[in-house]
Scaffold this motif. Structure first.
Motif, mmCIF file in Angstrom:
data_model
loop_
_atom_site.group_PDB
_atom_site.id
_atom_site.type_symbol
_atom_site.label_atom_id
_atom_site.label_comp_id
_atom_site.label_asym_id
_atom_site.label_seq_id
_atom_site.Cartn_x
_atom_site.Cartn_y
_atom_site.Cartn_z
ATOM 1 N N ASN A 188 0.822 -1.214 0.000
ATOM 2 C CA ASN A 188 0.000 0.000 0.000
ATOM 3 C C ASN A 188 0.851 1.257 0.000
ATOM 4 O OD1 ASN A 188 -1.481 -2.293 1.336
ATOM 5 N ND2 ASN A 188 -3.179 -0.870 1.054
ATOM 6 N N GLY A 192 0.214 2.651 -3.339
ATOM 7 C CA GLY A 192 -1.028 3.347 -3.045
ATOM 8 C C GLY A 192 -0.842 4.670 -2.343
ATOM 9 N N SER A 193 0.373 5.245 -2.415
ATOM 10 C CA SER A 193 0.617 6.515 -1.731
ATOM 11 C C SER A 193 -0.214 7.641 -2.357
ATOM 12 C CB SER A 193 2.103 6.874 -1.807
ATOM 13 O OG SER A 193 2.492 7.126 -3.150
ATOM 14 N N ASN A 194 -0.414 8.706 -1.583
ATOM 15 C CA ASN A 194 -1.192 9.846 -2.058
ATOM 16 C C ASN A 194 -0.409 11.130 -1.828
ATOM 17 O OD1 ASN A 194 -3.269 11.499 -2.945
ATOM 18 N ND2 ASN A 194 -4.359 11.462 -0.981
ATOM 19 N N PRO A 195 0.076 11.797 -2.889
ATOM 20 C CA PRO A 195 -0.062 11.414 -4.306
ATOM 21 C C PRO A 195 0.825 10.229 -4.650
ATOM 22 C CG PRO A 195 1.332 13.355 -4.103
ATOM 23 C CD PRO A 195 0.802 13.084 -2.725
ATOM 24 N N SER A 196 0.637 9.693 -5.839
ATOM 25 C CA SER A 196 1.356 8.498 -6.257
ATOM 26 C C SER A 196 2.847 8.776 -6.464
ATOM 27 C CB SER A 196 0.769 7.957 -7.567
ATOM 28 O OG SER A 196 -0.572 7.575 -7.402
ATOM 29 N N GLN A 217 -0.519 0.357 -9.295
ATOM 30 C CA GLN A 217 -0.968 1.595 -8.646
ATOM 31 C C GLN A 217 -2.487 1.761 -8.779
ATOM 32 O OE1 GLN A 217 1.738 4.402 -10.618
ATOM 33 N NE2 GLN A 217 2.719 4.777 -8.629
#
Length: 220
Positions: A188, A192-196, A217
């Motif tokens: 994750n 799945g980081s935010n932002p990518s 992603q």
């Protein structure tokens, strides 16, 4: 020489004190510090906002429900029922927490870390394949197959996992040496980081085709 000896003793004591300080959450300076959400209802104790100890009652130290199975109908096939400060306000500052983990057949608690706590896991039902990986330079893998009554320890900060290799549901309880050990799920965090994260970075890091990275992603 005497001065050097004194320095060595002082340095050793300082190193020992620092190691203790990093071993777990800070030690409380009072019997308990029941967490409160509204600061108007609390008082400063040990540098924290806590309920007035005179207003504490037994339910502040109580939780019911770990006998109930969680819903494992999800992609990983597991359910985690946490027991932390949100569930037991009286856990605040005590440096421990607990969780029930339910596993469907082939259920996986994916590779993850707890940056602020060591975990001890006891299997109550089923058969789990568990393990952890050491840090640089060895990346050594320690694994074990656990049956009911077996216990395994995952050292603080190391990547670890649990996989139900049995044909029926499994249940385990995990204790943590922190009231908030934190969780970093490796997949994750990477995909799945935010932002990518820039796909070029992940493609190079994982030695994958860029399109594969983009597909991963999209899943997370």
């Amino acid at each position: 020489m005497k001065g050097f000896h004194c320095f060595l003793v002082a340095f050793t004591l300082l190193a020992f004190a620092c190691s203790l300080a990093m071993a777990s959450d800070p030690s409380p300076l009072q019997d308990f510090c029941v967490a409160v959400k509204d600061i108007k209802d609390g008082v400063f104790v040990n540098g924290k906002i806590c309920k007035d100890p005179k207003l504490a009652f037994a339910d502040d130290f109580f939780f019911s429900g770990l006998n109930k199975a969680g819903n494992t109908s999800n992609p990983t096939g597991i359910s985690i029922t946490p027991v932390g400060v949100d569930e037991i306000p009286g856990l605040n500052t005590l440096g421990i927490s607990l969780a029930r983990i339910d596993y469907a057949p082939n259920g996986l608690n994916p590779p993850h870390t707890h940056p602020r706590g060591t975990e001890i896991l006891v299997v109550i039902q089923g058969t789990l394949y568990v393990g952890f990986v050491t840090s640089i330079p060895d990346y050594r893998l320690f694994t074990k197959i656990l049956n009911p009554g077996d216990v395994f320890v995952f050292p603080m900060g190391l990547i670890h996992f649990q996989f139900n290799i049995g044909k029926s549901a499994a249940v385990a309880f995990g204790g943590l040496s922190s009231q908030n050990a934190g969780v970093i799920a490796i997949a994750n965090a990477a995909f799945g980081s935010n932002p990518s994260i820039n796909p070029d970075v992940l493609a190079k890091a994982f030695q994958l085709d860029k399109d594969v990275v983009k597909d991963l992603q999209s899943k997370f």
